[in-house]
Design an enzyme around this catalytic site. Structure first.
Site, PDB file in Angstrom:
ATOM      1  N   LYS A 184       0.831  -1.209   0.000  1.00 22.25           N
ATOM      2  CA  LYS A 184       0.000   0.000   0.000  1.00 22.25           C
ATOM      3  C   LYS A 184       0.861   1.252   0.000  1.00 22.25           C
ATOM      4  O   LYS A 184       0.524   2.246  -0.650  1.00 22.25           O
ATOM      5  CB  LYS A 184      -0.939  -0.002   1.209  1.00 22.25           C
ATOM      6  CG  LYS A 184      -1.881   1.209   1.252  1.00 22.25           C
ATOM      7  CD  LYS A 184      -2.782   1.301   0.017  1.00 22.25           C
ATOM      8  CE  LYS A 184      -3.613   2.578  -0.007  1.00 22.25           C
ATOM      9  NZ  LYS A 184      -4.672   2.608   0.988  1.00 22.25           N
ATOM     10  N   LYS A 252      -0.629  11.569   5.702  1.00 23.87           N
ATOM     11  CA  LYS A 252      -0.267  10.506   6.641  1.00 23.87           C
ATOM     12  C   LYS A 252       0.388   9.354   5.914  1.00 23.87           C
ATOM     13  O   LYS A 252       1.413   8.808   6.353  1.00 23.87           O
ATOM     14  CB  LYS A 252      -1.523  10.049   7.392  1.00 23.87           C
ATOM     15  CG  LYS A 252      -1.329   8.885   8.347  1.00 23.87           C
ATOM     16  CD  LYS A 252      -1.686   7.534   7.727  1.00 23.87           C
ATOM     17  CE  LYS A 252      -3.156   7.440   7.356  1.00 23.87           C
ATOM     18  NZ  LYS A 252      -3.482   6.078   6.831  1.00 23.87           N
TER      19      LYS A 252
END
Length: 301
Positions: A184, A252
């Site tokens: 990811k 983030k």
């Protein structure tokens, strides 16, 4: 576990499922699980999505511990690493009531190293864990076309396969615990860098006095074509930045990419520049906008 026929005709395992986190992504993902026929228990900080799913047939839980007590497989879809840790190991957390033999499937995007530590802590009490972050954004969650990148034991992946089939269209078992989160991070690197490239291209076209919509149309037919050019390029042309994926969340994710790259000594010079752009977008008040709003920094420059 025994299998039953779900509402959509698909074969589903007899596992009872719990979902914790019903935000932009978690809400439609949970709905697909319910529609597939899984017995579903839900919990989220916001009552609205819980009420909606309970109205559709799910059961309500007042805490993560209650979800775990009522479920064989617990799916979490949360914003960041501290949120996952709190839900799993905080007061009234999943670990306090999860039975031996149950499985946690964390579909959040969080740090790979803490992911491995969480899996070890759960394994010590006989609970399995998969890290299974997703790509495809809100549209993919709604359409059940998510790409799911999975880290963990093969037998756990096999057990979770009916859940993944209800929520996504592509599932890849990348490797052991933490591997899904590394995949990811790679995904978020490519997505952010491509959004920035598309934004730069469209601004270049506009500054040169050329119809940016026509440029986008031309690029879609060649090697520059991509889902990002198709979807986010149109957002940029329309100046429509309602969040499918909030910029603050991609910032983030950028931190995760940069920290992971530093840990293994992988150079990411182009992404470092994009990460600074995400920092600037959030600092300027654009954190709640879609990440395609990177375009606005260039447009105003």
């Amino acid at each position: 576990m025994d299998e039953d026929v779900g509402r959509n005709g698909a074969r589903v395992s007899g596992d009872r499922i719990g979902v914790i986190g019903l935000g932009i992504m978690g809400r439609p993902m949970a709905r697909h699980l319910l529609d597939a026929g899984f017995p579903l228990t839900v919990h989220s900080r916001s009552p609205g999505p819980v009420d909606e799913l309970v109205g559709a047939g799910a059961s309500r839980a007042a805490s993560p511990a209650e979800v775990a007590a009522a479920s064989d497989v617990i799916v979490t879809m949360l914003p960041d690493t501290p949120d996952v840790e709190l839900v799993l190991f905080g007061d009234a957390g999943v670990a306090s009531s999860a039975a031996a033999g149950s499985l946690v499937v964390d579909m959040s995007t969080i740090d790979p190293i803490p992911t491995r530590a969480f899996a070890d802590r759960l394994a010590a009490q006989g609970v399995g864990m998969l890290d299974a972050p997703v790509s495809g954004g809100e549209r993919g969650a709604i359409d059940a076309t998510l790409s799911i990148m999975v880290g963990g034991a093969p037998e756990a992946v096999e057990r979770a396969a009916p859940l993944f089939a209800a929520m996504g269209s592509k599932v890849v078992h990348v490797g052991p615990s933490g591997a899904g989160q590394i995949a990811k991070a790679c995904n978020q690197l490519v997505v952010a860098a491509t959004i920035e490239a598309v934004a730069e291209a469209l601004v270049l076209a506009e500054r040169a006095g050329v119809d940016a919509a026509k440029v986008r149309e031309a690029l879609l037919g060649g090697f520059a074509g991509s889902k990002i050019l198709e979807l986010h390029g149109q957002r940029m042309l329309d100046r429509a930045f309602e969040p499918g994926f909030r910029a603050r969340l991609h910032r983030k994710d950028a931190r995760i990419v940069l920290e992971s790259a530093r840990e293994v000594g992988a150079p990411v010079p182009a992404f470092e520049a994009v990460a600074r752009q995400l920092d600037e977008l959030v600092a300027s008040g654009g954190g709640e906008l879609d990440h395609s709003a990177l375009f606005t920094l260039l447009e105003g420059g």
